[in-house]
Scaffold this motif. Sequence first.
Motif, PDB file in Angstrom:
ATOM      1  N   ALA A  31      47.197  -7.103 -13.809  1.00  0.00           N
ATOM      2  CA  ALA A  31      47.561  -8.383 -13.200  1.00  0.00           C
ATOM      3  C   ALA A  31      46.730  -8.659 -11.952  1.00  0.00           C
ATOM      4  O   ALA A  31      46.481  -9.824 -11.621  1.00  0.00           O
ATOM      5  N   ALA A  35      44.773 -11.961 -10.997  1.00  0.00           N
ATOM      6  CA  ALA A  35      44.929 -12.597  -9.683  1.00  0.00           C
ATOM      7  C   ALA A  35      43.572 -12.892  -9.051  1.00  0.00           C
ATOM      8  O   ALA A  35      43.397 -13.925  -8.390  1.00  0.00           O
ATOM      9  N   CYS A  45      44.036 -22.756  -6.638  1.00  0.00           N
ATOM     10  CA  CYS A  45      44.772 -21.740  -5.868  1.00  0.00           C
ATOM     11  C   CYS A  45      44.060 -21.432  -4.557  1.00  0.00           C
ATOM     12  O   CYS A  45      44.689 -21.304  -3.509  1.00  0.00           O
ATOM     13  N   THR A  84      52.682 -15.668  -2.813  1.00  0.00           N
ATOM     14  CA  THR A  84      53.281 -15.583  -4.141  1.00  0.00           C
ATOM     15  C   THR A  84      53.496 -16.970  -4.744  1.00  0.00           C
ATOM     16  O   THR A  84      53.165 -17.207  -5.912  1.00  0.00           O
ATOM     17  N   THR A  87      50.046 -18.500  -5.915  1.00  0.00           N
ATOM     18  CA  THR A  87      49.226 -17.874  -6.956  1.00  0.00           C
ATOM     19  C   THR A  87      49.970 -17.489  -8.234  1.00  0.00           C
ATOM     20  O   THR A  87      49.369 -17.482  -9.312  1.00  0.00           O
ATOM     21  N   HIS A  88      51.239 -17.166  -8.145  1.00  0.00           N
ATOM     22  CA  HIS A  88      51.897 -16.529  -9.287  1.00  0.00           C
ATOM     23  C   HIS A  88      52.100 -17.392 -10.529  1.00  0.00           C
ATOM     24  O   HIS A  88      51.982 -16.872 -11.645  1.00  0.00           O
ATOM     25  N   ILE A  91      48.927 -17.073 -12.508  1.00  0.00           N
ATOM     26  CA  ILE A  91      48.736 -15.697 -12.960  1.00  0.00           C
ATOM     27  C   ILE A  91      49.628 -15.411 -14.172  1.00  0.00           C
ATOM     28  O   ILE A  91      49.172 -14.871 -15.187  1.00  0.00           O
ATOM     29  N   VAL A  92      50.887 -15.794 -14.087  1.00  0.00           N
ATOM     30  CA  VAL A  92      51.832 -15.543 -15.181  1.00  0.00           C
ATOM     31  C   VAL A  92      51.417 -16.311 -16.434  1.00  0.00           C
ATOM     32  O   VAL A  92      51.475 -15.775 -17.547  1.00  0.00           O
ATOM     33  N   GLY A 114      51.238  -4.526 -12.807  1.00  0.00           N
ATOM     34  CA  GLY A 114      51.324  -5.506 -11.731  1.00  0.00           C
ATOM     35  C   GLY A 114      52.121  -4.992 -10.552  1.00  0.00           C
ATOM     36  O   GLY A 114      53.183  -4.399 -10.720  1.00  0.00           O
ATOM     37  N   GLY A 120      59.849 -11.527  -9.428  1.00  0.00           N
ATOM     38  CA  GLY A 120      58.883 -12.602  -9.593  1.00  0.00           C
ATOM     39  C   GLY A 120      58.998 -13.292 -10.933  1.00  0.00           C
ATOM     40  O   GLY A 120      59.863 -12.972 -11.763  1.00  0.00           O
ATOM     41  N   LEU A 122      57.153 -13.072 -13.456  1.00  0.00           N
ATOM     42  CA  LEU A 122      56.774 -12.261 -14.613  1.00  0.00           C
ATOM     43  C   LEU A 122      57.896 -11.346 -15.094  1.00  0.00           C
ATOM     44  O   LEU A 122      57.935 -10.961 -16.266  1.00  0.00           O
TER      45      LEU A 122
END
Length: 198
Positions: A31, A35, A45, A84, A87-88, A91-92, A114, A120, A122
């Motif tokens: 992960a 990222a 991002c 978080t 970006t998350h 990413i997910v 990760g 989070g 994910l």
Amino acid sequence: MTLAGITGRSGCGKSTVTAWFRQQGIPTLDADRVAREVLLPGSACLAALASRFGGDILRPDGSLDRHLLADRAFATPEGTRALTRITHPEIVRRILAWAEERRAAGESLCLVDGAVIVGGLLQPHCKPLVVVTAPRQASIARICARDGITPEQAARRLDAQLPEETLLAAADYHLRNDGSPADLYAQAARVLDALRKI
């Protein structure tokens, strides 16, 4: 298909465990690599991070100064949450697309490594969850050697992450990285046997 997650605090040795799973033929995804991909020059991002943490986190060529961002983002709980939030989601999205490709190719087990899975976006997708732990001083030494930072900076990074107890409360499997590599791999082999039976 089973999409298992492997997580732990920085410097715990989860990348070592993930490499072992990969050697056993299990498709794995880092992960952290995803990222980094979402933070390439020109990404949405990256622009949002510069707005939140300061334009000087971007180098003249548009690339990200990762150490400067980490130092600022991990300095406060709110900074960590902001990183978080920005970006998350992307990413997910990319991780789940990868998992779907593996499923379509006929895989029955895949693994995502990760640092920020528990609590989070994910976490609901990673069933079961493997947590790796290590003694604090060993983790600090690994972070310093890996990232070229001081023990104080490494400790601050650890302190910004979820407590070990929180990770373990979410864990389906626990690997203790407090002995020899052979011992760690033996634990991983037992977990792999269990994952293959799901």
